[in-house]
Scaffold this motif. Structure first.
Motif, PDB file in Angstrom:
ATOM      1  N   ARG A 191       0.871  -1.179   0.000  1.00  0.00           N
ATOM      2  CA  ARG A 191       0.000   0.000   0.000  1.00  0.00           C
ATOM      3  C   ARG A 191       0.898   1.215   0.000  1.00  0.00           C
ATOM      4  O   ARG A 191       1.972   1.167   0.569  1.00  0.00           O
ATOM      5  N   PRO A 192       0.546   2.316  -0.528  1.00  0.00           N
ATOM      6  CA  PRO A 192      -0.677   2.601  -1.275  1.00  0.00           C
ATOM      7  C   PRO A 192      -0.600   2.166  -2.735  1.00  0.00           C
ATOM      8  O   PRO A 192      -1.608   2.020  -3.396  1.00  0.00           O
ATOM      9  N   GLU A 193       0.605   1.960  -3.271  1.00  0.00           N
ATOM     10  CA  GLU A 193       0.749   1.505  -4.654  1.00  0.00           C
ATOM     11  C   GLU A 193       0.711  -0.019  -4.670  1.00  0.00           C
ATOM     12  O   GLU A 193       1.623  -0.662  -4.167  1.00  0.00           O
ATOM     13  N   PRO A 194      -0.350  -0.625  -5.214  1.00  0.00           N
ATOM     14  CA  PRO A 194      -0.496  -2.082  -5.104  1.00  0.00           C
ATOM     15  C   PRO A 194       0.504  -2.851  -5.965  1.00  0.00           C
ATOM     16  O   PRO A 194       0.530  -2.722  -7.176  1.00  0.00           O
ATOM     17  N   ARG A 195       1.359  -3.605  -5.293  1.00  0.00           N
ATOM     18  CA  ARG A 195       2.290  -4.532  -5.927  1.00  0.00           C
ATOM     19  C   ARG A 195       2.305  -5.783  -5.077  1.00  0.00           C
ATOM     20  O   ARG A 195       2.319  -5.708  -3.856  1.00  0.00           O
ATOM     21  N   ASP A 196       2.319  -6.939  -5.706  1.00  0.00           N
ATOM     22  CA  ASP A 196       2.357  -8.196  -4.967  1.00  0.00           C
ATOM     23  C   ASP A 196       3.798  -8.552  -4.616  1.00  0.00           C
ATOM     24  O   ASP A 196       4.692  -8.426  -5.459  1.00  0.00           O
ATOM     25  N   VAL A 197       4.006  -8.992  -3.383  1.00  0.00           N
ATOM     26  CA  VAL A 197       5.322  -9.403  -2.908  1.00  0.00           C
ATOM     27  C   VAL A 197       5.177 -10.689  -2.109  1.00  0.00           C
ATOM     28  O   VAL A 197       4.072 -11.085  -1.741  1.00  0.00           O
ATOM     29  N   GLU A 198       6.309 -11.340  -1.852  1.00  0.00           N
ATOM     30  CA  GLU A 198       6.347 -12.494  -0.964  1.00  0.00           C
ATOM     31  C   GLU A 198       7.123 -12.081   0.274  1.00  0.00           C
ATOM     32  O   GLU A 198       8.082 -11.310   0.183  1.00  0.00           O
ATOM     33  N   ALA A 199       6.706 -12.576   1.429  1.00  0.00           N
ATOM     34  CA  ALA A 199       7.376 -12.184   2.666  1.00  0.00           C
ATOM     35  C   ALA A 199       7.354 -13.320   3.682  1.00  0.00           C
ATOM     36  O   ALA A 199       6.482 -14.176   3.653  1.00  0.00           O
ATOM     37  N   VAL A 200       8.335 -13.271   4.573  1.00  0.00           N
ATOM     38  CA  VAL A 200       8.398 -14.217   5.680  1.00  0.00           C
ATOM     39  C   VAL A 200       8.958 -13.472   6.890  1.00  0.00           C
ATOM     40  O   VAL A 200       9.856 -12.645   6.763  1.00  0.00           O
ATOM     41  N   GLU A 201       8.401 -13.765   8.050  1.00  0.00           N
ATOM     42  CA  GLU A 201       8.910 -13.170   9.281  1.00  0.00           C
ATOM     43  C   GLU A 201      10.127 -13.984   9.734  1.00  0.00           C
ATOM     44  O   GLU A 201      10.079 -15.212   9.768  1.00  0.00           O
ATOM     45  N   TRP A 202      11.222 -13.291  10.081  1.00  0.00           N
ATOM     46  CA  TRP A 202      12.431 -13.965  10.528  1.00  0.00           C
ATOM     47  C   TRP A 202      12.255 -14.390  11.979  1.00  0.00           C
ATOM     48  O   TRP A 202      12.194 -13.565  12.886  1.00  0.00           O
ATOM     49  N   LEU A 203      12.143 -15.703  12.183  1.00  0.00           N
ATOM     50  CA  LEU A 203      11.961 -16.267  13.518  1.00  0.00           C
ATOM     51  C   LEU A 203      13.170 -17.102  13.946  1.00  0.00           C
ATOM     52  O   LEU A 203      13.125 -17.803  14.946  1.00  0.00           O
ATOM     53  N   GLY A 204      14.233 -17.036  13.134  1.00  0.00           N
ATOM     54  CA  GLY A 204      15.456 -17.735  13.489  1.00  0.00           C
ATOM     55  C   GLY A 204      15.663 -19.068  12.809  1.00  0.00           C
ATOM     56  O   GLY A 204      16.625 -19.778  13.106  1.00  0.00           O
TER      57      GLY A 204
END
Length: 93
Positions: free
Chosen positions: A8-21
Motif C-alpha cells: 500500500r498505497p501503490e499495489p504490488r504483490d510481494v512475498e514475505a516471511v517473518e524472521w523467527l530464526g
C-alpha cells in the motif's frame, strides 16, 4: 512460511516471511544466495545496497523483480496487507 502480500498505497504483490530464526523458512526467498546467520540469530539479507541484517521479528520481503528488503514489524504491517490464497485445494479449509 512464505506468504503473499500486497503493498500500500501503490499495489504490488510481494512475498514475505517473518524472521523467527529458522533458515528453512527464508531459504526459498534467497534462491541461490547463501543464507548467513550470526551467533545472535541476526540474518544477513543481500540487498541492492549491499545488504542488511534482519533481527528476530523483522520481515524479509522479495518483490516481483526478485529484490530482497528488510522491514521492521510496525512498518511492514503499515504498508502491506495479506493476499487471500485462491488455490482450489485450500478453498475448502
Amino acid at each position: 512460511m512464505i506468504t503473499r502480500w500486497r503493498t500500500r498505497p501503490e499495489p504490488r504483490d510481494v512475498e514475505a516471511v517473518e524472521w523467527l530464526g529458522y533458515t528453512e523458512d527464508v531459504r526459498p526467498l534467497f534462491g541461490e544466495a547463501l543464507v548467513e546467520v550470526t551467533a545472535d540469530r541476526r540474518l544477513f539479507v543481500p540487498t541492492l545496497r549491499g545488504g542488511r541484517f534482519a533481527q528476530l521479528g523483522d520481515w524479509i520481503v522479495r518483490d516481483a523483480a526478485g529484490e530482497l528488503s528488510v522491514w521492521q514489524e510496525p512498518g511492514f504491517h503499515a504498508y502491506h496487507e495479506p493476499l487471500q490464497d485462491t488455490r482450489p485445494d485450500l478453498m475448502s479449509l
